[in-house]
Design an enzyme around this catalytic site. Structure first.
Site, PDB file in Angstrom:
ATOM      1  CB  SER A   8     -51.033 -37.102  -7.568  1.00  0.00           C
ATOM      2  OG  SER A   8     -50.194 -37.594  -8.584  1.00  0.00           O
ATOM      3  CG  HIS A  33     -48.568 -33.568  -6.539  1.00  0.00           C
ATOM      4  ND1 HIS A  33     -47.657 -32.874  -5.778  1.00  0.00           N
ATOM      5  CD2 HIS A  33     -47.971 -34.747  -6.848  1.00  0.00           C
ATOM      6  CE1 HIS A  33     -46.564 -33.605  -5.621  1.00  0.00           C
ATOM      7  NE2 HIS A  33     -46.720 -34.752  -6.271  1.00  0.00           N
ATOM      8  CG  ASP A  35     -46.353 -36.916  -9.161  1.00  0.00           C
ATOM      9  OD1 ASP A  35     -45.592 -36.504  -8.271  1.00  0.00           O
ATOM     10  OD2 ASP A  35     -47.507 -37.341  -8.937  1.00  0.00           O
ATOM     11  CG  MET A  37     -42.214 -39.615 -12.506  1.00  0.00           C
ATOM     12  SD  MET A  37     -43.212 -41.088 -12.307  1.00  0.00           S
ATOM     13  CE  MET A  37     -43.951 -40.750 -10.709  1.00  0.00           C
ATOM     14  CG  HIS A  67     -42.820 -34.625  -6.752  1.00  0.00           C
ATOM     15  ND1 HIS A  67     -43.409 -35.767  -6.246  1.00  0.00           N
ATOM     16  CD2 HIS A  67     -41.505 -34.727  -6.457  1.00  0.00           C
ATOM     17  CE1 HIS A  67     -42.484 -36.522  -5.681  1.00  0.00           C
ATOM     18  NE2 HIS A  67     -41.317 -35.923  -5.799  1.00  0.00           N
ATOM     19  CG  MET A  69     -39.985 -37.679  -8.552  1.00  0.00           C
ATOM     20  SD  MET A  69     -41.463 -38.712  -8.443  1.00  0.00           S
ATOM     21  CE  MET A  69     -42.667 -37.587  -9.127  1.00  0.00           C
ATOM     22  CG  MET A 138     -40.988 -38.610  -1.538  1.00  0.00           C
ATOM     23  SD  MET A 138     -42.390 -38.112  -2.563  1.00  0.00           S
ATOM     24  CE  MET A 138     -42.987 -39.678  -3.186  1.00  0.00           C
ATOM     25  CG  ASP A 176     -46.348 -37.313  -3.273  1.00  0.00           C
ATOM     26  OD1 ASP A 176     -47.294 -38.078  -3.540  1.00  0.00           O
ATOM     27  OD2 ASP A 176     -45.566 -36.860  -4.129  1.00  0.00           O
TER      28      ASP A 176
HETATM   29  C1  DX5 Z   1     -45.092 -40.990  -6.567  1.00  0.00           C
HETATM   30  C2  DX5 Z   1     -45.668 -39.630  -6.807  1.00  0.00           C
HETATM   31  C3  DX5 Z   1     -46.964 -39.406  -6.144  1.00  0.00           C
HETATM   32  C4  DX5 Z   1     -48.068 -40.303  -6.610  1.00  0.00           C
HETATM   33  C5  DX5 Z   1     -49.093 -40.398  -5.513  1.00  0.00           C
HETATM   34  O1  DX5 Z   1     -43.792 -41.031  -7.054  1.00  0.00           O
HETATM   35  O2  DX5 Z   1     -44.788 -38.636  -6.322  1.00  0.00           O
HETATM   36  O3  DX5 Z   1     -47.362 -38.054  -6.225  1.00  0.00           O
HETATM   37  O4  DX5 Z   1     -48.688 -39.857  -7.783  1.00  0.00           O
HETATM   38  O5  DX5 Z   1     -50.052 -41.317  -5.892  1.00  0.00           O
HETATM   39  P1  DX5 Z   1     -50.865 -42.143  -4.791  1.00  0.00           P
HETATM   40  O6  DX5 Z   1     -51.629 -41.137  -3.987  1.00  0.00           O
HETATM   41  O7  DX5 Z   1     -51.733 -43.036  -5.611  1.00  0.00           O
HETATM   42  O8  DX5 Z   1     -49.855 -42.889  -3.956  1.00  0.00           O
HETATM   43 ZN    ZN Z   2     -45.539 -36.546  -6.231  1.00  0.00          ZN
END
Ligand code: DX5
Ligand code: ZN
Length: 222
Positions: A8, A33, A35, A37, A67, A69, A138, A176
């Protein structure tokens, strides 16, 4: 199904993002990956489609696992399809029309994923079978990297795995949040085949070693 390791980027050094992608690919990552947000669906902000455009111009053949969010999801599905995402996953709570969102992902050319939060029941999948290629469990609440792994996620992965096996669909099972060499074996044993790891890779000084140790634990399933 082969096992995929998906570092990630949220845990990478943003001041040299492209080089971090190169390093983690050299270290044996299968998928990156990504993310996204929006400080609305989750209380944090990360990066958007222009960042993926830029990375894709350097890493044309690398699969990116987006991903989302964000709420609403529809315009971001279109933007990330255009940017060349290989997988796009959405939280069903973030859209009024999960079924339409999944169709939209597939028609844009990416594989479609449904994300299940720690507080969301797997029954949300019941009316969506056939519309997705990926279930993402998750194992932390979404929004931040570096959180503590929620142990009961292992049995949720096992339950999701049984649901997938009992149906005749080709569906990946991704996990994840807080994934590390300590829990990746039991997640693999429970049926996961795609593993997101942020801090447990980017937080070390040897990405290759971190990924190798994860693969051994996946194979050993302990
Ligand atoms: C959290 C993200 C994850 C995060 C994982 O909201 O979706 O992908 O980056 O990071 P670690 O592996 O550090 O928990
Ligand atoms: Zn993620």
């Amino acid at each position: 199904m082969n096992h995929l390791i998906a570092p990630s980027l949220l845990a990478a050094d943003f001041s040299r993002l492209g080089d971090e992608v190169q390093r983690v690919l050299d270290a044996g990552a299968d998928v990156i990956h990504f993310d996204v947000m929006d400080n609305h669906y989750v209380p944090n902000l990360s990066f958007g489609p222009v960042v993926l455009d830029s990375l894709k111009s350097r890493f044309e053949d690398t699969p990116f696992d987006v991903h989302l969010m964000v709420k609403p999801v529809e315009s971001m599905i279109d933007a990330f399809s255009k940017s060349g995402a290989s997988y796009i996953s959405v939280h069903p709570e973030a859209t009024e029309h999960p079924d339409a969102a999944l169709k939209r992902i597939r028609s844009g050319g990416a594989k479609a994923g449904v994300v299940i939060n720690p507080g969301t029941s797997l029954s949300v999948l019941d009316s969506l079978w056939g519309e997705f290629d990926l279930v993402l469990i998750m194992s932390v609440n979404p929004g931040f990297g570096g959180q503590k792994f929620i142990e009961r996620s292992v049995s949720k992965v096992a339950q999701a795995s049984e649901m997938i096996k009992s149906r005749d669909f080709d569906v990946r099972l991704e996990v994840d949040g807080g994934v590390s060499v300590q829990n990746i074996g039991s997640l693999s044993k429970a049926g996961a085949d795609m593993f997101v790891a942020g801090s447990s890779i980017f937080g070390t000084d040897d990405y290759g070693r971190a990924i190798r140790e994860m693969r051994s634990a996946i194979e050993a399933r302990v």
